[in-house]
Write an enzyme that holds these catalytic residues in place. Sequence first.
Site, PDB file in Angstrom:
ATOM      1  N   SER A 253       0.832  -1.194   0.000  1.00 52.24           N
ATOM      2  CA  SER A 253       0.000   0.000   0.000  1.00 52.24           C
ATOM      3  C   SER A 253       0.874   1.255   0.000  1.00 52.24           C
ATOM      4  CB  SER A 253      -0.971  -0.062   1.182  1.00 52.24           C
ATOM      5  OG  SER A 253      -2.001   0.888   1.066  1.00 52.24           O
TER       6      SER A 253
ATOM      7  N   ASP B 125      -9.445  -5.272  -4.635  1.00 50.72           N
ATOM      8  CA  ASP B 125      -8.859  -4.224  -3.809  1.00 50.72           C
ATOM      9  C   ASP B 125      -9.491  -2.876  -4.150  1.00 50.72           C
ATOM     10  OD1 ASP B 125      -7.219  -2.614  -2.287  1.00 50.72           O
ATOM     11  OD2 ASP B 125      -5.425  -2.951  -3.513  1.00 50.72           O
TER      12      ASP B 125
ATOM     13  N   HIS C 152      -7.617  -5.876  -0.263  1.00 53.37           N
ATOM     14  CA  HIS C 152      -6.446  -5.079   0.112  1.00 53.37           C
ATOM     15  C   HIS C 152      -5.693  -5.760   1.251  1.00 53.37           C
ATOM     16  CE1 HIS C 152      -4.143  -1.389  -0.121  1.00 53.37           C
ATOM     17  NE2 HIS C 152      -4.233  -1.207   1.184  1.00 53.37           N
TER      18      HIS C 152
END
Length: 241
Positions: free
Chosen positions: A114, A186, A214
């Site tokens: 991320s 995601d 995610h």
Amino acid sequence: MAPLPRVACFHGGGSSASIFAAQCDTLQKKLSSTFEFVFFDAPYERDAGPGVLPFFSYEEFGPYRTWFFKNESGAEVPDGRKDDGGGEGGIERVLRMIREKGEGGEWVGCMGFSQGTRIVGGLLLHQQKRREMGFQREEGEVDFKFGVLCMGSFAPMLSDLTAAMSLSGGPDLITIPTLHLHGTKDVNYANGKKQLAAYYDRKTARLLEIDYHHAMPWFRADLMKFVDGIESIYEDSQDDY
């Protein structure tokens, strides 16, 4: 016995090194004879990021951290400094943290999840620019062979060097080999594709898509594809460097 090559690992926003290590536990076990994964904490504290609670409590895994500072208006400072612009830049800070780990295996790769993918991109672009400009490699200077970007989005963090160069033109594509892990479920899926297209050379960037949200890969089939992807990009880098 020679030390294993090392991979520097950078967690997402509102997470921590210990959380990312836990999320990568099975991955580390699968690659335990190939790499040592080393996890770093971001400098600034913030609230918990998406998916962190209730699994990773503050008492056990906090404080939660971020690589980017936001000013009073909520705007992000792109080089990882505080709003006053003073002190050490974010990429320079990370490189110092890596050096401070001391002796061990060669630093061959960097991996981020991320927000952490923006650290990976920043490190690779900084290294690439130093090469292109003919900077002499300093003793102990890290020379990454590849990067791994998991469920990422948005631009690489700027170093002092790349920030100065960005004033003279558009962003350069990163040509150091990269593996991009995207989850089709995601919330960052579309932004991850934009990140890949905008900042990475598709001649040297590899894409692995999994039917996942995610998070780091959990299902065995997805995990083994990811393991194979990391092993492959590392093996290929031995031929290129």
